[in-house]
Scaffold this motif. Structure first.
Motif, PDB file in Angstrom:
ATOM      1  N   ALA A   1       0.571   2.942  -5.348  1.00 23.56           N
ATOM      2  CA  ALA A   1      -0.229   3.899  -5.775  1.00 23.56           C
ATOM      3  C   ALA A   1      -0.141   4.478  -6.893  1.00 23.56           C
ATOM      4  CB  ALA A   1      -0.492   4.939  -4.452  1.00 23.56           C
TER       5      ALA A   1
ATOM      6  N   GLU B   1      -3.741  10.942   2.038  1.00 26.63           N
ATOM      7  CA  GLU B   1      -4.534   9.735   1.857  1.00 26.63           C
ATOM      8  C   GLU B   1      -5.953   9.912   1.900  1.00 26.63           C
ATOM      9  OE1 GLU B   1      -2.572   7.535   0.764  1.00 26.63           O
ATOM     10  OE2 GLU B   1      -0.663   8.209   1.218  1.00 26.63           O
TER      11      GLU B   1
ATOM     12  N   ALA C   1      -7.103   1.265  -0.907  1.00 28.16           N
ATOM     13  CA  ALA C   1      -5.594   1.344  -0.891  1.00 28.16           C
ATOM     14  C   ALA C   1      -5.114   2.738  -0.051  1.00 28.16           C
ATOM     15  CB  ALA C   1      -4.849   1.390  -2.661  1.00 28.16           C
TER      16      ALA C   1
ATOM     17  N   TYR D   1       0.760  -6.424  -6.102  1.00 24.09           N
ATOM     18  CA  TYR D   1       0.286  -5.553  -4.969  1.00 24.09           C
ATOM     19  C   TYR D   1      -0.976  -5.059  -5.675  1.00 24.09           C
ATOM     20  CZ  TYR D   1       4.221  -6.367  -2.005  1.00 24.09           C
ATOM     21  OH  TYR D   1       5.335  -6.711  -1.108  1.00 24.09           O
TER      22      TYR D   1
ATOM     23  N   LYS E   1      -5.682   1.928   3.455  1.00 17.78           N
ATOM     24  CA  LYS E   1      -4.780   1.061   4.054  1.00 17.78           C
ATOM     25  C   LYS E   1      -3.527   2.021   4.209  1.00 17.78           C
ATOM     26  CE  LYS E   1      -5.506  -2.182   1.266  1.00 17.78           C
ATOM     27  NZ  LYS E   1      -5.113  -3.312   0.297  1.00 17.78           N
ATOM     28  N   ALA E   2      -3.143   2.780   3.254  1.00 21.98           N
ATOM     29  CA  ALA E   2      -1.886   3.614   3.333  1.00 21.98           C
ATOM     30  C   ALA E   2      -1.982   4.580   4.296  1.00 21.98           C
ATOM     31  CB  ALA E   2      -1.867   4.298   2.199  1.00 21.98           C
TER      32      ALA E   2
ATOM     33  N   ASP F   1       0.859  -1.300   0.036  1.00 20.99           N
ATOM     34  CA  ASP F   1       0.059  -0.037   0.107  1.00 20.99           C
ATOM     35  C   ASP F   1       0.947   1.170  -0.145  1.00 20.99           C
ATOM     36  OD1 ASP F   1      -2.299  -1.710   0.336  1.00 20.99           O
ATOM     37  OD2 ASP F   1      -1.614  -2.137   2.276  1.00 20.99           O
TER      38      ASP F   1
END
Lengths: 83, 189
Positions: free
Chosen positions: B38, B165, B134, B117, B137-138, B33
């Motif tokens: 990304a 994020e 994503a 990923y 999670k980041a 992540d």
């Protein structure tokens, strides 16, 4: 680097942050006139600040979006991770 | 194409050489992540997403490269003055043997970055929900690193990235709504 490098850089970072955030906002709110006015105002401020920065510390942008001095100074340190 | 700008998106400072924190932070460099995942996820999905949201994927994907550069700068600054003994003490002995002080795309546990990923399903709603997940999670990962860090300068940069994020996640939620609206409009006419 002199203190003025960091001060001017931080001013640019602040204005450019508004531009990044407004860009994403406008991507999903394309009809917000006030946001577009603010965007164009900040784009102008960013250009002014970068001209001032480049006069003192050399080009910020690659591939002809900034002018070069003599000798070629684009490749000169410091790079962003070195300051 | 892209144009490089000789500046970081946000000022990046660290208090002191601290390879222990670099070992954790590398999760956001080459982890599932992390910022590389990304950037590559969004810039790859944009080719097949509907026009209405291409711009958003393009622009968030581009911002992720600025974040990747901030993470790289933080890792570089946290480790550049470390001796091999200090790296070993921080759990980076194997890393040092493999890479010296060079940066490498791996997660905090040492697994190299892999394309597994990221996903590109082609279905716009599926892809955007992956993107939202994503981002969340980041955001959580940034929080866990902040919880382990005692460096106020590092935490200042990480808090900036954590907030980004949240903004990205909100924008992706809006993109989902834009696509649903368009889908429903098509049904009416």
């Amino acid at each position: 680097m002199p203190e003025s490098y960091y001060q001017l850089m931080e001013k640019i970072q602040a204005v450019d942050f508004v531009l990044v955030d407004l860009t994403l906002y406008l991507d999903t709110h394309p009809d917000d006139l006030e946001a577009i006015k603010q965007f164009n105002q900040k784009a102008y401020e960013s250009k002014q600040l970068k001209a001032e920065f480049e006069n003192q510390f050399g080009p910020l942008l690659q591939y002809g979006l900034s002018y070069s001095n003599y000798p070629w100074n684009w490749k000169d340190a410091p790079w962003p991770w070195q300051v | 194409m892209w144009v490089y700008e000789k500046k970081l998106q946000y000022p990046v400072k660290v208090s002191t050489c601290n390879p222990r924190l670099a070992k954790y932070l590398i999760e956001q460099y080459g982890g599932a992540d992390g910022e590389l995942s990304a950037a590559l996820r969004y810039l790859n999905q944009r080719y097949t997403i509907p026009d209405k949201v291409v711009g958003l994927l393009n622009d968030i994907g581009t911002e992720e490269f600025a974040h990747l550069e901030m993470i790289a700068t933080l890792i570089y600054k946290l480790t550049k003055d470390a001796t091999p003994a200090q790296l070993e003490e921080a759990g980076l002995g194997a890393y040092y043997v493999n890479h010296d002080q060079a940066l490498y795309y791996q997660n905090a546990a040492g697994s190299p970055w892999t394309a597994t990923y990221i996903q590109a399903k082609g279905d716009p709603i599926a892809d955007l929900y992956e993107d939202i997940a994503a981002e969340e999670k980041a955001r959580a990962t940034y929080q866990w690193i902040i919880d382990l860090s005692d460096d106020p300068f590092l935490n200042d940069s990480l808090k900036f990235l954590r907030e980004r994020e949240i903004v990205h996640s909100q924008r992706f939620h809006e993109a989902v709504e834009i696509l649903k609206e368009e889908r429903d409009r098509k049904k009416i006419f």
